[in-house]
Design a protein around this motif. Structure first.
Motif, mmCIF file in Angstrom:
data_model
loop_
_atom_site.group_PDB
_atom_site.id
_atom_site.type_symbol
_atom_site.label_atom_id
_atom_site.label_comp_id
_atom_site.label_asym_id
_atom_site.label_seq_id
_atom_site.Cartn_x
_atom_site.Cartn_y
_atom_site.Cartn_z
ATOM 1 N N ARG A 244 25.333 0.827 -6.551
ATOM 2 C CA ARG A 244 24.636 0.965 -4.902
ATOM 3 C C ARG A 244 23.323 0.843 -5.083
ATOM 4 O O ARG A 244 22.589 0.251 -3.962
ATOM 5 C CB ARG A 244 24.952 2.427 -4.452
ATOM 6 C CG ARG A 244 24.772 2.585 -2.896
ATOM 7 C CD ARG A 244 25.370 4.044 -2.199
ATOM 8 N NE ARG A 244 26.029 4.691 -3.292
ATOM 9 C CZ ARG A 244 25.631 5.998 -3.754
ATOM 10 N NH1 ARG A 244 24.420 6.444 -3.172
ATOM 11 N NH2 ARG A 244 26.449 6.880 -4.469
ATOM 12 N N GLU B 221 29.474 6.634 0.588
ATOM 13 C CA GLU B 221 30.853 6.586 0.148
ATOM 14 C C GLU B 221 31.478 5.298 0.483
ATOM 15 O O GLU B 221 32.025 4.685 -0.064
ATOM 16 C CB GLU B 221 31.151 7.768 1.051
ATOM 17 C CG GLU B 221 32.687 7.812 0.551
ATOM 18 C CD GLU B 221 33.328 8.947 1.253
ATOM 19 O OE1 GLU B 221 34.599 9.104 1.405
ATOM 20 O OE2 GLU B 221 32.756 10.151 1.625
ATOM 21 N N ALA B 222 30.938 4.592 1.786
ATOM 22 C CA ALA B 222 31.541 3.441 2.277
ATOM 23 C C ALA B 222 31.130 2.054 1.224
ATOM 24 O O ALA B 222 31.801 1.288 0.866
ATOM 25 C CB ALA B 222 31.223 3.037 3.440
ATOM 26 N N ASP C 296 30.178 2.361 -1.790
ATOM 27 C CA ASP C 296 30.936 2.603 -3.114
ATOM 28 C C ASP C 296 32.234 2.129 -2.840
ATOM 29 O O ASP C 296 32.859 1.247 -4.323
ATOM 30 C CB ASP C 296 30.976 4.143 -3.709
ATOM 31 C CG ASP C 296 29.495 4.738 -4.008
ATOM 32 O OD1 ASP C 296 28.833 3.727 -4.382
ATOM 33 O OD2 ASP C 296 29.430 5.919 -3.982
ATOM 34 N N GLN C 297 33.067 2.442 -1.947
ATOM 35 C CA GLN C 297 34.236 1.760 -1.799
ATOM 36 C C GLN C 297 34.467 0.223 -1.704
ATOM 37 O O GLN C 297 35.285 -0.364 -2.495
ATOM 38 C CB GLN C 297 35.091 2.275 -0.440
ATOM 39 C CG GLN C 297 35.317 3.372 -0.417
ATOM 40 C CD GLN C 297 35.587 3.946 1.094
ATOM 41 O OE1 GLN C 297 35.584 3.364 1.947
ATOM 42 N NE2 GLN C 297 36.264 5.358 1.040
ATOM 43 N N GLU C 298 33.183 -0.499 -1.160
ATOM 44 C CA GLU C 298 33.262 -1.988 -1.156
ATOM 45 C C GLU C 298 33.109 -2.474 -2.823
ATOM 46 O O GLU C 298 33.649 -3.339 -3.125
ATOM 47 C CB GLU C 298 32.083 -2.382 -0.652
ATOM 48 C CG GLU C 298 32.173 -2.167 1.084
ATOM 49 C CD GLU C 298 33.605 -2.972 1.644
ATOM 50 O OE1 GLU C 298 33.901 -4.084 0.954
ATOM 51 O OE2 GLU C 298 34.052 -2.576 2.452
ATOM 52 N N GLU D 46 33.847 -0.849 -5.328
ATOM 53 C CA GLU D 46 35.127 -0.614 -6.217
ATOM 54 C C GLU D 46 36.372 -1.601 -5.892
ATOM 55 O O GLU D 46 36.932 -2.139 -6.794
ATOM 56 C CB GLU D 46 35.595 0.883 -5.843
ATOM 57 C CG GLU D 46 35.312 1.957 -6.625
ATOM 58 C CD GLU D 46 36.244 3.184 -6.098
ATOM 59 O OE1 GLU D 46 37.228 3.326 -5.643
ATOM 60 O OE2 GLU D 46 35.190 4.377 -5.940
ATOM 61 N N ALA D 47 36.219 -2.214 -4.748
ATOM 62 C CA ALA D 47 37.256 -3.154 -4.358
ATOM 63 C C ALA D 47 36.727 -4.695 -4.952
ATOM 64 O O ALA D 47 37.775 -5.314 -5.302
ATOM 65 C CB ALA D 47 37.160 -3.156 -2.726
#
Length: 196
Positions: free
Chosen positions: A9, A71-72, A74-76, A78-79
Motif C-alpha cells: 500500500r 482495506e480495499a 489491500d484487496q486489490e 492481494e488479487a
C-alpha cells in the motif's frame, strides 16, 4: 512507475499523484506491455507480466473504482500481486481472442484445456508446461475461459541459459491449436530481467 520491489500500500501512489503520473507515463507503460506481449498463432496473446505491469494494473483499478480506503487497496494488491514473477518463473495473462462472438463461443468450446497445453522451451532444455489458473478454475464442461493466468516455473539451469542468451520458444500442444513461436530477442531480454 519505476518503483521496483514488493507492491505494498505504501509503495502505491495516491489517486491524485497517479493521475498526474499516468498522463506523463502512459505511453511508456503501454510500450512495456507491448514489448512483453507474444502472439501465439492468430488467436492467443500471452502477456508476460512484470512488477511494472502489475503495479500499473493495480493503480488503474484504484483509479477506475476510486478506491482510497486501506482495506480495499489491500484487496486489490492481494488479487494482482500473485501475478508478479518471483525470480524463478514467468507469469502471464493468456488472452484467447476471437472478434466474432459466434466464432469465439465455438472456439472456446473446442479449446477446453488449452491453458494446460501452453509451454515454454528454453534452448537445450525440456519443455515447461504452464501451471494455469491457480486462483480459480476458469473452465467448465462446455467451454474454457477467454482469459487464463499462467505460471512457467524454470529451474536454475534454464534461468542461467536464458540469461546467457539461449533462445526460448512459446508453444501450444492443444489438438485444435497447435502453434509455436520463438520469443523475439527484445521481448526475451525483458523476460530475462525477471530471472535471478
Amino acid at each position: 512507475m519505476q518503483v521496483t520491489g514488493k507492491i505494498t500500500r505504501d509503495s502505491l501512489m495516491t489517486l491524485e499523484a497517479y493521475s498526474q503520473h499516468r498522463k506523463e507515463n502512459k505511453a511508456a507503460i503501454m510500450a512495456h506491455r507491448q514489448l512483453r506481449s507474444v502472439h501465439l498463432g492468430e488467436h492467443i496473446n500471452v502477456q508476460f507480466e512484470s512488477e511494472t505491469s502489475i503495479r500499473y494494473q493495480i493503480q488503474e483499478m484504484l483509479r477506475l473504482e476510486k478506491i482510497f480506503e486501506a482495506e480495499a487497496i489491500d484487496q486489490e494488491i492481494e488479487a494482482y500481486a500473485p501475478l508478479v514473477p518471483e525470480g524463478s518463473n514467468w507469469k502471464a495473462t493468456m488472452l484467447i481472442e476471437y472478434p466474432d462472438v459466434n466464432e469465439r463461443k465455438r472456439e472456446l468450446a473446442r479449446l477446453i484445456g488449452v491453458e494446460d497445453q501452453l509451454f515454454v522451451e528454453v534452448e537445450g532444455h525440456a519443455r515447461v508446461y504452464a501451471i494455469a489458473d491457480e486462483d480459480m478454475d476458469r473452465e467448465n464442461d462446455e467451454k474454457t475461459s477467454a482469459v487464463h493466468f499462467l505460471r512457467f516455473e524454470l529451474d536454475a539451469a534454464m534461468c542461467a541459459a536464458v540469461k546467457a542468451g539461449a533462445s526460448v520458444k512459446l508453444g501450444c500442444d492443444h489438438t485444435y491449436y497447435p502453434a509455436h513461436v520463438t520469443i523475439p530477442a527484445e521481448t526475451l531480454a525483458s523476460l530475462a530481467s525477471d530471472l535471478r
